[in-house]
Enzyme design. Structure first.
Site, PDB file in Angstrom:
ATOM      1  NE  ARG A 110      87.110  41.050-122.535  1.00  0.00           N
ATOM      2  CZ  ARG A 110      88.037  40.224-122.055  1.00  0.00           C
ATOM      3  NH1 ARG A 110      88.891  39.652-122.876  1.00  0.00           N
ATOM      4  NH2 ARG A 110      88.101  39.962-120.774  1.00  0.00           N
ATOM      5  CG  HIS A 137      89.306  43.176-116.444  1.00  0.00           C
ATOM      6  ND1 HIS A 137      88.015  42.723-116.591  1.00  0.00           N
ATOM      7  CD2 HIS A 137      90.103  42.133-116.836  1.00  0.00           C
ATOM      8  CE1 HIS A 137      88.030  41.482-117.060  1.00  0.00           C
ATOM      9  NE2 HIS A 137      89.276  41.101-117.214  1.00  0.00           N
ATOM     10  CD  GLN A 140      91.380  39.106-113.536  1.00  0.00           C
ATOM     11  OE1 GLN A 140      90.940  38.618-114.570  1.00  0.00           O
ATOM     12  NE2 GLN A 140      91.883  38.360-112.571  1.00  0.00           N
ATOM     13  CG  ASP A 233      97.605  42.551-117.582  1.00  0.00           C
ATOM     14  OD1 ASP A 233      97.667  41.502-118.274  1.00  0.00           O
ATOM     15  OD2 ASP A 233      96.724  43.414-117.763  1.00  0.00           O
ATOM     16  CB  CYS A 273      94.400  39.345-115.032  1.00  0.00           C
ATOM     17  SG  CYS A 273      95.405  40.037-116.372  1.00  0.00           S
ATOM     18  NE  ARG A 301      87.101  37.350-113.937  1.00  0.00           N
ATOM     19  CZ  ARG A 301      87.325  37.803-115.186  1.00  0.00           C
ATOM     20  NH1 ARG A 301      88.541  37.782-115.691  1.00  0.00           N
ATOM     21  NH2 ARG A 301      86.350  38.321-115.900  1.00  0.00           N
TER      22      ARG A 301
HETATM   23  N1  NVA Z   1      95.410  44.156-119.851  1.00  0.00           N
HETATM   24  C1  NVA Z   1      94.987  42.995-120.596  1.00  0.00           C
HETATM   25  C2  NVA Z   1      94.040  42.175-119.789  1.00  0.00           C
HETATM   26  C3  NVA Z   1      93.505  40.954-120.456  1.00  0.00           C
HETATM   27  C4  NVA Z   1      92.570  40.196-119.596  1.00  0.00           C
HETATM   28  C5  NVA Z   1      94.365  43.432-121.903  1.00  0.00           C
HETATM   29  O1  NVA Z   1      93.578  44.388-121.884  1.00  0.00           O
HETATM   30  O2  NVA Z   1      94.648  42.849-122.947  1.00  0.00           O
HETATM   31  N1   CP Z   2      91.599  37.726-117.296  1.00  0.00           N
HETATM   32  C1   CP Z   2      90.758  37.824-118.341  1.00  0.00           C
HETATM   33  O1   CP Z   2      89.898  38.699-118.392  1.00  0.00           O
HETATM   34  O2   CP Z   2      90.931  36.882-119.293  1.00  0.00           O
HETATM   35  P1   CP Z   2      90.161  36.757-120.678  1.00  0.00           P
HETATM   36  O3   CP Z   2      90.714  37.807-121.594  1.00  0.00           O
HETATM   37  O4   CP Z   2      90.453  35.368-121.127  1.00  0.00           O
HETATM   38  O5   CP Z   2      88.697  37.002-120.433  1.00  0.00           O
END
Ligand code: NVA
Ligand code: CP
Length: 314
Positions: A110, A137, A140, A233, A273, A301
């Site tokens: 990540r 992502h 997801q 989101d 998500c 997931r």
């Molecule tokens: N768009 C959000 C998704 C988190 C799972 C982020 O990047 O923070």
């Molecule tokens: N939806 C998602 O990726 O959640 P997290 O940030 O908790 O991994």
């Protein structure tokens, strides 16, 4: 369940996956879920292999679903944030990944910058899995497609309205998977937050082949009418905190509330998500309503993570 025919590779964006390969991941995910509920959580098909997780940002769903998926497939798991590795002291990604390739069988990362994943993929000799970047992502999107398949009974001809930040990682991955599978993806929000031209160009071929469509509109009512799915989101994704005030101001009109769900029509389900910011992009009553399928989404997931690991590594 045969896991043989999948080519060993990275999973960074899904742009390089054929529609049939995505369907296959989803079919294996369904089978993983069936086995899970039949009491066969532990499959041991990847016994003795090791998955490494490197997370530059916090995570609940992605981290835990990947860890549990790996453990239930018989793998060992190592989690680290970059500051615990020499990466944090400036060792280049390209050096780190070449070393890790000698120890572990796959890395799920990540990252703040998608380019970091590309560098890992370029220099590493093991599959690299995108556990969320600023741009995509994919894990997801796979869980979302599985959820839609289960709830709507179809993988094609899905109408999905994404409300809010239409250029965020989650929206962009929905565009990618929607283009592969033949969905109408409507991006509903201020023009400044529409997906960038480069992505729209990249999915053109897939759209032509699948009969899918990307619609972009600032008109909330028009955008959500008669869709299967209303999706949103957070307005402020991780890494964009410095824009918080501006984003709340500009996206404020695009909150998913009961009125929006009403316009969408009785058949529309609500997806997110997670984590959600109640009172910003979605109201508490929508999130907690019977039309919200967010917990199924989150559960999926796990099943999709299992399918991805099994297919990429077996
Ligand atoms: N768009 C959000 C998704 C988190 C799972 C982020 O990047 O923070
Ligand atoms: N939806 C998602 O990726 O959640 P997290 O940030 O908790 O991994």
């Amino acid at each position: 369940m045969s896991l043989r025919s999948f080519k060993r590779r990275h999973l960074l964006t899904l742009l390089d996956y054929a529609p049939s390969e995505i369907v296959r991941i989803l079919e294996v995910s369904r089978e993983m879920k069936r086995l899970y509920y039949a009491g066969m959580r532990s499959l041991d098909v990847l016994r003795g292999r090791t998955l490494m997780l490197i997370f530059e940002k916090p995570s609940t769903r992605t981290r835990v679903s990947l860890e549990v998926a790996a453990l239930e497939l018989g793998m060992n798991v190592i989690y680290s944030n970059p500051s615990e590795l020499q990466l944090g002291r400036g060792e280049p990604i390209k050096d780190t990944i070449r070393v890790l390739s000698r120890y572990v069988d796959a890395v799920a990362a990540r990252v703040f910058r998608h380019e970091s994943l590309e560098e890992m993929a370029r220099y590493g000799t093991i599959p690299i899995i995108n556990a969320l970047s600023d741009k995509y992502h994919p894990l997801q999107a796979l869980a979302d497609a599985l959820t839609i398949w289960e709830i709507k009974g179809k993988l094609k001809d899905v109408k999905l309205a994404f409300i809010g930040d239409g250029n965020c990682n989650v929206a962009r991955s929905l565009i990618v998977i929607g283009a592969k599978l033949g969905w109408e993806v409507r991006i509903v929000g201020p023009r400044r937050y529409w997906p960038d031209e480069k992505l729209l160009k990249e999915v053109q071929e897939d759209l032509k082949r699948s009969g899918g469509n990307i619609v972009m509109t600032e008109d909330l009512e028009h955008g959500v009418k008669n869709v299967d799915v209303v999706y949103t989101d957070v307005w402020v994704s991780m890494g964009f905190e410095s824009e918080t005030e501006q984003r709340i101001r500009e996206l404020g009109k695009y909150q998913v509330n009961m009125n929006v769900m009403k316009i969408a029509g009785d058949d529309a389900v609500f997806m997110h998500c997670l984590p959600a910011k109640r009172g910003q992009e979605v109201t508490d009553d929508v999130l907690e309503s019977s039309r919200s399928v967010v917990w199924d989404q989150a559960e999926n997931r796990l099943h999709t993570a299992k399918a991805v690991l099994a297919l990429l590594l077996s």
